[in-house]
Design a protein around this motif. Structure first.
Motif, PDB file in Angstrom:
ATOM      1  N   ALA A 297       0.818  -1.214   0.000  1.00 31.28           N
ATOM      2  CA  ALA A 297       0.000   0.000   0.000  1.00 31.28           C
ATOM      3  C   ALA A 297       0.850   1.262   0.000  1.00 31.28           C
ATOM      4  O   ALA A 297       0.531   2.226  -0.697  1.00 31.28           O
ATOM      5  CB  ALA A 297      -0.946  -0.008   1.192  1.00 31.28           C
ATOM      6  N   TYR A 298       1.957   1.280   0.761  1.00 32.72           N
ATOM      7  CA  TYR A 298       2.750   2.508   0.844  1.00 32.72           C
ATOM      8  C   TYR A 298       3.304   2.913  -0.514  1.00 32.72           C
ATOM      9  O   TYR A 298       3.416   4.099  -0.810  1.00 32.72           O
ATOM     10  CB  TYR A 298       3.866   2.380   1.891  1.00 32.72           C
ATOM     11  CG  TYR A 298       5.061   1.565   1.466  1.00 32.72           C
ATOM     12  CD1 TYR A 298       6.141   2.166   0.828  1.00 32.72           C
ATOM     13  CD2 TYR A 298       5.123   0.197   1.700  1.00 32.72           C
ATOM     14  CE1 TYR A 298       7.245   1.430   0.435  1.00 32.72           C
ATOM     15  CE2 TYR A 298       6.220  -0.545   1.313  1.00 32.72           C
ATOM     16  CZ  TYR A 298       7.281   0.070   0.678  1.00 32.72           C
ATOM     17  OH  TYR A 298       8.368  -0.659   0.285  1.00 32.72           O
ATOM     18  N   LYS A 299       3.644   1.946  -1.366  1.00 36.61           N
ATOM     19  CA  LYS A 299       4.147   2.287  -2.708  1.00 36.61           C
ATOM     20  C   LYS A 299       3.039   2.920  -3.551  1.00 36.61           C
ATOM     21  O   LYS A 299       3.287   3.833  -4.335  1.00 36.61           O
ATOM     22  CB  LYS A 299       4.692   1.050  -3.416  1.00 36.61           C
ATOM     23  CG  LYS A 299       6.052   0.634  -2.939  1.00 36.61           C
ATOM     24  CD  LYS A 299       6.624  -0.443  -3.824  1.00 36.61           C
ATOM     25  CE  LYS A 299       8.021  -0.814  -3.345  1.00 36.61           C
ATOM     26  NZ  LYS A 299       8.615  -1.839  -4.196  1.00 36.61           N
ATOM     27  N   LEU A 300       1.825   2.438  -3.382  1.00 37.16           N
ATOM     28  CA  LEU A 300       0.703   2.999  -4.138  1.00 37.16           C
ATOM     29  C   LEU A 300       0.340   4.381  -3.618  1.00 37.16           C
ATOM     30  O   LEU A 300       0.099   5.304  -4.393  1.00 37.16           O
ATOM     31  CB  LEU A 300      -0.494   2.050  -4.068  1.00 37.16           C
ATOM     32  CG  LEU A 300      -0.228   0.651  -4.633  1.00 37.16           C
ATOM     33  CD1 LEU A 300      -1.442  -0.239  -4.414  1.00 37.16           C
ATOM     34  CD2 LEU A 300       0.164   0.706  -6.094  1.00 37.16           C
ATOM     35  N   PHE A 301       0.316   4.548  -2.294  1.00 36.28           N
ATOM     36  CA  PHE A 301       0.004   5.853  -1.713  1.00 36.28           C
ATOM     37  C   PHE A 301       1.054   6.894  -2.102  1.00 36.28           C
ATOM     38  O   PHE A 301       0.731   8.076  -2.245  1.00 36.28           O
ATOM     39  CB  PHE A 301      -0.106   5.765  -0.200  1.00 36.28           C
ATOM     40  CG  PHE A 301      -1.262   4.924   0.285  1.00 36.28           C
ATOM     41  CD1 PHE A 301      -2.441   4.817  -0.443  1.00 36.28           C
ATOM     42  CD2 PHE A 301      -1.168   4.226   1.470  1.00 36.28           C
ATOM     43  CE1 PHE A 301      -3.508   4.044  -0.001  1.00 36.28           C
ATOM     44  CE2 PHE A 301      -2.223   3.448   1.930  1.00 36.28           C
ATOM     45  CZ  PHE A 301      -3.395   3.367   1.190  1.00 36.28           C
ATOM     46  N   ASP A 302       2.305   6.466  -2.271  1.00 28.57           N
ATOM     47  CA  ASP A 302       3.375   7.395  -2.669  1.00 28.57           C
ATOM     48  C   ASP A 302       3.197   7.929  -4.087  1.00 28.57           C
ATOM     49  O   ASP A 302       3.847   8.899  -4.474  1.00 28.57           O
ATOM     50  CB  ASP A 302       4.742   6.737  -2.539  1.00 28.57           C
ATOM     51  CG  ASP A 302       5.212   6.631  -1.102  1.00 28.57           C
ATOM     52  OD1 ASP A 302       4.602   7.272  -0.219  1.00 28.57           O
ATOM     53  OD2 ASP A 302       6.200   5.891  -0.852  1.00 28.57           O
ATOM     54  N   THR A 303       2.330   7.307  -4.887  1.00 34.51           N
ATOM     55  CA  THR A 303       2.086   7.806  -6.247  1.00 34.51           C
ATOM     56  C   THR A 303       1.086   8.960  -6.274  1.00 34.51           C
ATOM     57  O   THR A 303       0.931   9.619  -7.290  1.00 34.51           O
ATOM     58  CB  THR A 303       1.573   6.677  -7.173  1.00 34.51           C
ATOM     59  OG1 THR A 303       0.280   6.251  -6.737  1.00 34.51           O
ATOM     60  CG2 THR A 303       2.532   5.502  -7.216  1.00 34.51           C
ATOM     61  N   ILE A 304       0.403   9.188  -5.153  1.00 34.45           N
ATOM     62  CA  ILE A 304      -0.594  10.255  -5.064  1.00 34.45           C
ATOM     63  C   ILE A 304       0.057  11.514  -4.519  1.00 34.45           C
ATOM     64  O   ILE A 304       0.753  11.477  -3.504  1.00 34.45           O
ATOM     65  CB  ILE A 304      -1.765   9.844  -4.150  1.00 34.45           C
ATOM     66  CG1 ILE A 304      -2.437   8.587  -4.691  1.00 34.45           C
ATOM     67  CG2 ILE A 304      -2.777  10.985  -4.023  1.00 34.45           C
ATOM     68  CD1 ILE A 304      -3.442   7.971  -3.750  1.00 34.45           C
TER      69      ILE A 304
END
Length: 70
Positions: free
Chosen positions: A27-34
């Motif tokens: 999840a943290y990798k995906l949240f870092d794209t926002i």
């Protein structure tokens, strides 16, 4: 008198869908794209429209899709 309650409303939903049931990325990798940034010229943001919200889709891992629902 009870506690004060603010008004909250969903303005946008950013959904990440994985090909695997166990997930294809943390999840943290995906949240870092926002990225959320205050728009130029806005001194005291008070509305959702005072911000630019972007998703860096080039950094979303393979086998994960991103859908923005407004």
């Amino acid at each position: 008198m009870g506690p004060a309650r603010g008004n909250m409303a969903v303005r946008e939903l950013i959904v990440f869908k994985h090909d695997s049931e166990l997930g294809n990325a943390p999840a943290y990798k995906l949240f870092d794209t926002i990225h959320v940034q205050k728009k130029d010229g806005v001194i005291a943001p008070r509305n959702y429209t005072d911000y630019d919200i972007t998703v860096d889709e080039s950094k979303i891992p393979e086998h994960v899709t991103c859908t923005r629902m407004i």
